[in-house]
Scaffold this active site. Structure first.
Site, mmCIF file in Angstrom:
data_model
loop_
_atom_site.group_PDB
_atom_site.id
_atom_site.type_symbol
_atom_site.label_atom_id
_atom_site.label_comp_id
_atom_site.label_asym_id
_atom_site.label_seq_id
_atom_site.Cartn_x
_atom_site.Cartn_y
_atom_site.Cartn_z
ATOM 1 N N ILE A 185 4.990 1.112 1.837
ATOM 2 C CA ILE A 185 5.103 -0.351 1.755
ATOM 3 C C ILE A 185 3.893 -0.850 0.968
ATOM 4 O O ILE A 185 2.750 -0.734 1.443
ATOM 5 C CB ILE A 185 5.150 -0.979 3.165
ATOM 6 C CG1 ILE A 185 6.356 -0.403 3.942
ATOM 7 C CG2 ILE A 185 5.236 -2.508 3.071
ATOM 8 C CD1 ILE A 185 6.525 -0.934 5.352
ATOM 9 N N GLU A 186 4.156 -1.343 -0.239
ATOM 10 C CA GLU A 186 3.049 -1.771 -1.109
ATOM 11 C C GLU A 186 2.798 -3.273 -1.006
ATOM 12 O O GLU A 186 3.660 -4.042 -0.567
ATOM 13 C CB GLU A 186 3.352 -1.363 -2.555
ATOM 14 C CG GLU A 186 3.438 0.157 -2.681
ATOM 15 C CD GLU A 186 3.670 0.633 -4.108
ATOM 16 O OE1 GLU A 186 3.949 -0.195 -5.001
ATOM 17 O OE2 GLU A 186 3.580 1.861 -4.320
ATOM 18 N N GLU A 197 4.292 8.365 5.179
ATOM 19 C CA GLU A 197 4.012 9.250 6.330
ATOM 20 C C GLU A 197 3.437 8.461 7.497
ATOM 21 O O GLU A 197 3.816 8.626 8.652
ATOM 22 C CB GLU A 197 2.974 10.317 5.947
ATOM 23 C CG GLU A 197 3.394 11.304 4.897
ATOM 24 C CD GLU A 197 3.124 10.816 3.473
ATOM 25 O OE1 GLU A 197 3.192 9.595 3.229
ATOM 26 O OE2 GLU A 197 2.861 11.676 2.615
ATOM 27 N N CYS A 230 -1.203 12.517 0.915
ATOM 28 C CA CYS A 230 -2.569 12.192 0.495
ATOM 29 C C CYS A 230 -3.563 12.555 1.607
ATOM 30 O O CYS A 230 -3.167 12.810 2.753
ATOM 31 C CB CYS A 230 -2.675 10.703 0.156
ATOM 32 S SG CYS A 230 -2.729 9.643 1.608
ATOM 33 N N CYS A 233 -3.412 10.475 4.859
ATOM 34 C CA CYS A 233 -2.258 10.799 5.715
ATOM 35 C C CYS A 233 -2.500 12.123 6.439
ATOM 36 O O CYS A 233 -2.149 12.279 7.608
ATOM 37 C CB CYS A 233 -0.970 10.871 4.892
ATOM 38 S SG CYS A 233 -0.359 9.240 4.463
HETATM 39 N N1 THU Z 1 2.151 7.404 -1.142
HETATM 40 C C1 THU Z 1 2.709 7.764 0.063
HETATM 41 O O1 THU Z 1 3.563 7.050 0.602
HETATM 42 N N2 THU Z 1 2.318 8.934 0.611
HETATM 43 C C2 THU Z 1 1.369 9.773 0.098
HETATM 44 O O2 THU Z 1 1.001 10.734 0.732
HETATM 45 C C3 THU Z 1 0.830 9.509 -1.228
HETATM 46 C C4 THU Z 1 1.144 8.176 -1.815
HETATM 47 C C5 THU Z 1 2.574 6.124 -1.730
HETATM 48 C C6 THU Z 1 1.482 5.096 -1.702
HETATM 49 C C7 THU Z 1 1.868 4.224 -2.860
HETATM 50 O O3 THU Z 1 2.797 3.253 -2.398
HETATM 51 C C8 THU Z 1 2.581 5.136 -3.816
HETATM 52 O O4 THU Z 1 2.915 6.300 -3.063
HETATM 53 C C9 THU Z 1 1.743 5.533 -5.029
HETATM 54 O O5 THU Z 1 0.513 6.021 -4.660
#
Ligand code: THU
Length: 277
Positions: A185-186, A197, A230, A233
């Protein structure tokens, strides 16, 4: 895989797992018969004088570890009706594997001398053990692969990623067979973005679940390759999930999949122990 082979595999896994949890190291033998609903009805009437079908019957041969000096300890016979198991699995909306595992574990515990009719104390011991064995089974006893894949794609389709256009779908399976979605969710203030995650994990915890309830985590991203979570997470996963919990990571068309445990994703993680707690 044929139905017979699939069932054999399920019962083998459950048998090994049950003996492991019970700490039984000797050589045991048990006879398992799979019968129709009509057949188990006849047996139930004949041996227990109960005139209806049932799911599992156990004819324990020996009490507990009586015959431990013998080279092979014969536990007796277990009779299961997969037809009844399937009906029950459908009514509980959990996989057939889980119901078959439950019935076989129940039968095996009786075969090892556990009982739930004699007294409340004995019933408490038997049911606690039954849950412990059931809850530590491999993840595919808790959810069907097809259902997981379908809901994982559905989670990804709900991602709110207008800035990166990189959609991440996450799906947590809990041991009661429920599936919990998450997606990234951005936010225009980029620092407020949240990864898929963590949304899935926080959503699951907010629904009342805890680390020991989680069977596995499935992930999908918009990448051609299998991505990996990442660092942030991984840190959260290492505290909110069991260290040996599997994480399945799919690439965008699900043609590739990588499975890693939480421990493999973040070895030597910082934890509450480092805080002296
Ligand atoms: N993102 C994730 O949802 N999980 C990760 O482990 C890495 C990145 C999302 C965050 C952001 O909305 C988009 O991917 C680009 O970084």
């Amino acid at each position: 895989m044929s139905k017979g082979r699939r069932l054999k595999k399920i019962f083998e896994i459950v048998y090994e797992h049950t003996l492991k949890v019970l700490g039984k190291k000797g050589d045991y033998c048990v006879s398992l018969s799979l019968v129709s609903k009509e057949e188990i009805h006849v047996l139930n009437k004949q041996y227990r004088d109960v005139d209806r079908p049932t799911d599992v019957l156990t004819f324990a041969f020996l009490e507990g570890d009586d015959a431990i000096d013998l080279p092979v300890c014969d536990l007796g016979s277990i009779i299961i009706s997969p037809e009844v198991a399937l009906e029950q699995a459908k009514s509980f909306s959990h996989p057939e594997e889980r119901e078959l595992a439950f019935l076989f574990i129940h039968g095996l515990l009786h075969a090892f001398g556990y009982d739930h009719h004699r007294s409340e104390e004995e019933a408490t011991i038997m049911f606690a053990l039954q849950n412990k064995i059931l809850n530590s089974l491999p993840y595919h006893f808790f959810a069907s692969e097809n259902k997981v894949k379908k809901l994982l794609l559905d989670a990804q389709s709900k991602a709110r990623a207008p800035y990166s256009k990189f959609r991440v779908g996450a799906l947590l399976t809990t041991k009661d067979g429920k599936l919990h979605q998450g997606f990234n969710i951005e936010n225009s203030a980029y620092g407020s973005c949240m990864c898929g995650e963590r949304v899935a994990l926080y959503h699951t915890y907010a629904s009342g679940y805890q680390k020991e309830d989680i069977a596995c985590l499935d992930l999908i991203t918009d990448s051609e390759n299998v991505g990996t979570p990442c660092g942030e997470c991984r840190q959260v996963m290492s505290e909110l999930m069991d260290r040996d919990c599997p994480v399945f990571i799919y690439n965008k068309d699900m043609s590739k999949c990588r499975v890693m445990t939480v421990e493999e994703l973040l070895p030597a993680a910082f934890s509450s122990e480092d805080l002296g707690l």
